[in-house]
Design a protein around this motif. Structure first.
Motif, PDB file in Angstrom:
ATOM      1  N   ALA A   1      35.145 103.706  -1.183  1.00 20.51           N
ATOM      2  CA  ALA A   1      35.354 105.024  -1.880  1.00 20.51           C
ATOM      3  C   ALA A   1      34.178 105.703  -2.617  1.00 20.51           C
ATOM      4  CB  ALA A   1      36.412 105.073  -2.430  1.00 20.51           C
ATOM      5  N   GLU A   2      33.449 104.435  -3.314  1.00 21.55           N
ATOM      6  CA  GLU A   2      32.484 104.691  -4.285  1.00 21.55           C
ATOM      7  C   GLU A   2      31.277 105.689  -3.782  1.00 21.55           C
ATOM      8  OE1 GLU A   2      31.210 101.046  -5.626  1.00 21.55           O
ATOM      9  OE2 GLU A   2      32.969 100.642  -6.776  1.00 21.55           O
ATOM     10  N   GLU A   3      30.906 105.791  -2.492  1.00 22.45           N
ATOM     11  CA  GLU A   3      30.155 106.504  -1.988  1.00 22.45           C
ATOM     12  C   GLU A   3      30.309 108.096  -2.311  1.00 22.45           C
ATOM     13  OE1 GLU A   3      30.572 107.318   2.661  1.00 22.45           O
ATOM     14  OE2 GLU A   3      31.176 105.278   2.153  1.00 22.45           O
ATOM     15  N   TYR A   4      31.820 108.523  -2.429  1.00 22.93           N
ATOM     16  CA  TYR A   4      32.051 109.780  -2.843  1.00 22.93           C
ATOM     17  C   TYR A   4      31.922 110.478  -3.957  1.00 22.93           C
ATOM     18  CZ  TYR A   4      34.896 109.035   1.632  1.00 22.93           C
ATOM     19  OH  TYR A   4      35.400 108.871   2.716  1.00 22.93           O
ATOM     20  N   VAL A   5      31.266 109.502  -4.948  1.00 24.16           N
ATOM     21  CA  VAL A   5      30.942 109.821  -6.309  1.00 24.16           C
ATOM     22  C   VAL A   5      29.677 110.875  -6.233  1.00 24.16           C
ATOM     23  CG1 VAL A   5      30.034 109.179  -8.548  1.00 24.16           C
ATOM     24  CG2 VAL A   5      31.601 107.604  -7.398  1.00 24.16           C
ATOM     25  N   THR A   6      28.781 110.746  -5.187  1.00 24.25           N
ATOM     26  CA  THR A   6      27.719 111.349  -4.944  1.00 24.25           C
ATOM     27  C   THR A   6      28.035 112.731  -4.277  1.00 24.25           C
ATOM     28  OG1 THR A   6      27.179 110.393  -2.934  1.00 24.25           O
ATOM     29  CG2 THR A   6      26.066 109.600  -5.041  1.00 24.25           C
ATOM     30  N   VAL A   7      29.336 113.027  -3.962  1.00 18.65           N
ATOM     31  CA  VAL A   7      29.463 114.351  -3.155  1.00 18.65           C
ATOM     32  C   VAL A   7      29.117 115.550  -4.225  1.00 18.65           C
ATOM     33  CG1 VAL A   7      31.588 115.835  -2.168  1.00 18.65           C
ATOM     34  CG2 VAL A   7      31.355 113.171  -1.621  1.00 18.65           C
ATOM     35  N   GLU A   8      28.473 116.616  -3.694  1.00 16.38           N
ATOM     36  CA  GLU A   8      28.336 117.775  -4.335  1.00 16.38           C
ATOM     37  C   GLU A   8      29.001 118.769  -4.528  1.00 16.38           C
ATOM     38  OE1 GLU A   8      24.036 118.391  -3.787  1.00 16.38           O
ATOM     39  OE2 GLU A   8      23.417 116.678  -4.731  1.00 16.38           O
TER      40      GLU A   8
END
Length: 212
Positions: free
Chosen positions: A200-207
């Motif tokens: 789920a950490e990849e979602y931190v970069t969702v803009e």
């Protein structure tokens, strides 16, 4: 410059009483604050984090476990109302904001809880709660939920979430295989697929997020 403050409330899962408190920016400073029920059987904890966020641990009136929310100081002290819900029941468990808005949200929550008790054909709050449920059963993805909620609420505060009705207010709930963001008004949704905290950490970069 006046010190910022926010009203806060939660419902004790043991006696059902709604506990109200007032938190100032100065008092929160660098130490944990605890809001306890007079029955002595539950408490809400507010803790500043190292990255200048605010972590809230609140007991759930249905799960009988604590739900954790990590939000920015701006959301905590400057928003008219912030609501945090149980991801399984979607019932609000934490209320933060202006006093009048908090009072109205608590009043609605009481009606929702009374309706739930009636619909489930039980007589007391205790009968709604699980008798034996460990932490893994209650929140198997608590860390993931924490991360996704933090991302979603930051985007919401910045106006970077939208839906067909443009309500501007969104919430989260568990869904098979992940976590769903939804609009309570038009029921549009957005799904985060996540099996673990690392995934789920990849979602931190969702803009931005668009619900449909």
């Amino acid at each position: 410059m006046a010190t910022k403050h926010a009203h806060i409330a939660y419902r004790c899962p043991e006696c059902g009483t709604v506990i109200f408190g007032l938190v100032s920016e100065f008092a929160l400073g660098a130490s944990m604050l605890r809001l306890k029920c007079d029955c002595g059987k539950s408490a809400l904890d507010i803790t500043p984090t190292r990255d200048k966020k605010i972590r809230i641990s609140v007991p759930c009136v249905l799960c009988r476990d604590n739900h954790n929310f990590v939000i920015s100081p701006a959301l905590f002290f400057e928003r008219d109302i912030f609501l945090g819900g149980c991801p399984y029941s979607n019932l609000d468990v934490i209320f933060i904001g202006d006093k009048d808005k908090v009072d109205l949200a608590v009043e609605k929550n009481t009606k929702d809880l009374e309706k739930l008790i009636k619909d489930m054909e039980v007589e007391t709050l205790e009968e709604l709660q699980p008798e034996d449920m460990d932490e893994d059963e209650v929140l198997p993805d608590a860390q993931v939920y924490d991360l996704i909620r933090f991302v979603v609420k930051d985007l919401e505060a910045e106006g970077r979430i939208d839906c067909p009705c443009h309500s501007g207010n969104y919430d989260l709930r568990y869904a098979p295989g992940g976590i769903q963001v939804f609009c309570p008004e038009c029921e549009a949704t957005y799904f985060f697929s996540c099996a673990s905290a690392s995934a789920a950490e990849e979602y931190v970069t969702v803009e931005e997020i668009k619900l449909s």
